[in-house]
Design a protein around this motif. Structure first.
Motif, PDB file in Angstrom:
ATOM      1  N   GLY A   1      46.026  50.619  37.782  1.00 27.30           N
ATOM      2  CA  GLY A   1      45.008  50.469  38.814  1.00 27.30           C
ATOM      3  C   GLY A   1      44.607  51.756  39.510  1.00 27.30           C
ATOM      4  O   GLY A   1      43.735  51.735  40.383  1.00 27.30           O
ATOM      5  N   LYS A   2      45.194  52.894  39.133  1.00 23.27           N
ATOM      6  CA  LYS A   2      44.892  54.164  39.779  1.00 23.27           C
ATOM      7  C   LYS A   2      44.249  55.110  38.783  1.00 23.27           C
ATOM      8  O   LYS A   2      44.736  55.293  37.669  1.00 23.27           O
ATOM      9  CB  LYS A   2      46.182  54.784  40.332  1.00 23.27           C
ATOM     10  CG  LYS A   2      45.969  56.098  41.060  1.00 23.27           C
ATOM     11  CD  LYS A   2      47.285  56.651  41.572  1.00 23.27           C
ATOM     12  CE  LYS A   2      47.074  57.982  42.292  1.00 23.27           C
ATOM     13  NZ  LYS A   2      48.357  58.559  42.776  1.00 23.27           N
TER      14      LYS A   2
ATOM     15  N   ARG B   1      40.520  46.521  46.974  1.00 27.66           N
ATOM     16  CA  ARG B   1      40.926  47.743  46.269  1.00 27.66           C
ATOM     17  C   ARG B   1      41.167  47.492  44.783  1.00 27.66           C
ATOM     18  O   ARG B   1      40.879  48.356  43.960  1.00 27.66           O
ATOM     19  CB  ARG B   1      42.202  48.323  46.907  1.00 27.66           C
ATOM     20  CG  ARG B   1      41.962  49.088  48.200  1.00 27.66           C
ATOM     21  CD  ARG B   1      43.288  49.334  48.913  1.00 27.66           C
ATOM     22  NE  ARG B   1      44.229  50.039  48.056  1.00 27.66           N
ATOM     23  CZ  ARG B   1      44.372  51.362  48.000  1.00 27.66           C
ATOM     24  NH1 ARG B   1      43.618  52.124  48.771  1.00 27.66           N
ATOM     25  NH2 ARG B   1      45.253  51.916  47.204  1.00 27.66           N
ATOM     26  N   ARG B   2      41.685  46.321  44.451  1.00 23.85           N
ATOM     27  CA  ARG B   2      42.010  46.057  43.054  1.00 23.85           C
ATOM     28  C   ARG B   2      40.910  45.287  42.316  1.00 23.85           C
ATOM     29  O   ARG B   2      41.080  44.962  41.131  1.00 23.85           O
ATOM     30  CB  ARG B   2      43.319  45.282  42.956  1.00 23.85           C
ATOM     31  CG  ARG B   2      43.297  43.880  43.524  1.00 23.85           C
ATOM     32  CD  ARG B   2      44.556  43.110  43.164  1.00 23.85           C
ATOM     33  NE  ARG B   2      44.532  41.751  43.663  1.00 23.85           N
ATOM     34  CZ  ARG B   2      45.185  41.332  44.731  1.00 23.85           C
ATOM     35  NH1 ARG B   2      45.922  42.193  45.427  1.00 23.85           N
ATOM     36  NH2 ARG B   2      45.118  40.067  45.111  1.00 23.85           N
ATOM     37  N   SER B   3      39.801  44.999  42.956  1.00 25.55           N
ATOM     38  CA  SER B   3      38.753  44.194  42.314  1.00 25.55           C
ATOM     39  C   SER B   3      37.386  44.881  42.306  1.00 25.55           C
ATOM     40  O   SER B   3      36.359  44.217  42.201  1.00 25.55           O
ATOM     41  CB  SER B   3      38.637  42.831  43.021  1.00 25.55           C
ATOM     42  OG  SER B   3      38.265  42.987  44.385  1.00 25.55           O
TER      43      SER B   3
ATOM     44  N   GLN C   1      43.500  44.995  50.407  1.00 23.45           N
ATOM     45  CA  GLN C   1      44.263  45.032  49.156  1.00 23.45           C
ATOM     46  C   GLN C   1      43.510  44.356  48.022  1.00 23.45           C
ATOM     47  O   GLN C   1      43.438  44.878  46.899  1.00 23.45           O
ATOM     48  CB  GLN C   1      45.621  44.357  49.358  1.00 23.45           C
ATOM     49  CG  GLN C   1      46.569  45.094  50.279  1.00 23.45           C
ATOM     50  CD  GLN C   1      47.833  44.297  50.557  1.00 23.45           C
ATOM     51  OE1 GLN C   1      48.096  43.279  49.891  1.00 23.45           O
ATOM     52  NE2 GLN C   1      48.614  44.745  51.520  1.00 23.45           N
TER      53      GLN C   1
END
Length: 412
Positions: free
Chosen positions: A372-373, A147-149, A144
């Motif tokens: 974020g997508k 994925r966001r960094s 997680q």
């Protein structure tokens, strides 16, 4: 170890001896559980002895299995209970080079937490430690965080980790990030050298690949090859250095027939045919692979972005406009060769067509990141006759009412 009384309960704080410290909290209850919960287990791993509380090892499938095996040798033959004098020691061999002592210490610390805690800069090593320990909640927390960094400095290592640990969602995000950022971000940094060949080839074939123009993409590819051949270089070189390097090898490329003569002849003849026939690209049959790409990268400011492009004697202005905090529009417009917005350098160096009408097949795409997508908006493929006066001079306008950061791309 410090301990303070709380009525019938005791709170113990555990400190790891050695270079790393693990802070854990254990609530000791009266009765039969007290003896079991106060029992420590020594883990021999990575050249250290780690003293852990027995009750937390169940979070790791590997450690709980090792403990179960070791406990069988520590039971009293008469009562079947653990011998007080018997110290339980388990050993774990780790061959994965990504598991550092620090990452392993953080992974062990997380066994004492109700919710896993992972810092972005440590996520890769902790992920490797979580995989070795078979610590599912910590492993998923690392995924997680990764994925966001995703950014230029870690996208390559994250992609490699995704392949190593078979994480399709992480792989897909790294591929998507690279499609959009290969040219504008990764292409100008030394970490480009870490880009795996497999990922580079996949991105170059992607219809969603963003580039300012075809030359920028070529330059990025040349930088990647140069960095593979010169692994000791620590800073990104100037483009003049790249040109000098490849100039020395042009004769070798010619001798080994790197670019087959029929292939070069076909490209040059198609280009000549287009110029001689008013800009018609009659031999360019595959839009996905043969259309010429141009792009704009939108930042928060300014609110208006424009770029002049020329192709086979025709001039177009690419426009992207920010109307308010969440509304954008994108389009292109044909302009006259004598228009003041065209620089003297561009007009003087480019061929000029005097045709009043020009049929163009194009597609406008806007790629953006929302919550974020990555998402993509497109006009789909359009065939339109462009004149030099309104309304025929203007393409379809693609509007989007979203809060986003955009990469605007036009195929012609």
């Amino acid at each position: 170890m410090g301990r303070r009384k709380l009525g019938k309960f005791h709170m113990s704080v555990f400190f790891k001896l050695g270079n790393f410290k693990i802070f854990g909290f254990q609530l000791l209850l009266p009765g039969e559980l007290l003896e079991l919960k106060s029992t420590y287990v020594t883990l021999d791993c990575l050249g250290f002895e780690w003293e852990l509380h027995r009750m937390y090892l169940f979070k790791s499938h590997v450690l709980s299995q090792l403990l179960a095996e070791a406990t069988q040798h520590s039971l009293s033959p008469s009562t079947g209970s653990i011998l007080k004098s018997k110290k339980v020691t388990i050993a774990l061999e780790i061959s994965d080079q990504d598991v550092t002592r620090f990452a392993f210490a953080v992974a062990l610390k997380n066994m004492y937490n109700s919710e896993p805690e992972v810092n972005e800069e440590d996520a890769l090593g902790i992920l490797a430690a979580a995989e070795v320990l078979q610590f599912p909640s910590l492993f998923q927390k690392c995924i997680q965080v990764m994925r966001r960094s995703i950014c230029p400095t870690n996208v390559c290592s994250y992609y490699t980790a995704g392949c190593k640990y078979k994480q399709p969602s992480l792989i897909a995000l790294c591929e998507r990030w690279t499609e959009v950022n290969l040219v504008p971000q990764l292409g100008s940094q030394i970490c480009l050298r870490n880009l795996p060949l497999e990922l580079l080839q996949k991105v170059l074939k992607s219809p969603r690949l963003f580039t300012i123009n075809e030359f920028y993409l070529l330059r990025t590819a040349l930088y990647w090859v140069f960095l593979q051949q010169n692994p000791k270089i620590q800073i990104i070189p100037s483009y003049d250095t790249i040109l000098r390097y490849f100039s020395r090898h042009l004769e070798e490329l010619w001798k080994i027939n790197f670019f087959p003569l029929p292939w070069l002849t076909r490209i040059l003849s198609d280009h000549y045919h287009a110029l001689e026939n008013g800009g018609d690209m009659a031999f360019q049959a595959d839009f996905n692979t043969q259309a010429v790409r141009f792009g704009l990268l939108l930042r928060k400011e300014p609110r208006y972005h424009a770029e002049i492009i020329s192709i086979y004697g025709f001039f177009f202005e690419l426009k992207a406009i920010k109307h308010d905090a969440s509304a954008y529009s994108f389009y292109m417009k044909r302009v006259r060769h004598a228009d003041p917005i065209i620089s003297y350098f561009t007009a003087d160096r480019s061929p000029v067509s005097l045709q009043k009408e020009r049929e163009v097949k194009y597609e406008i795409k806007a790629q953006c990141q929302i919550d974020g997508k990555w998402e993509e908006f497109t006009t789909e493929r359009v065939t339109q006759s462009f004149g030099v006066k309104k309304p025929s001079s203007k393409s379809q306008v693609r509007k989007k009412q979203k809060k986003l950061t955009n990469y605007f791309k036009i195929y012609i």
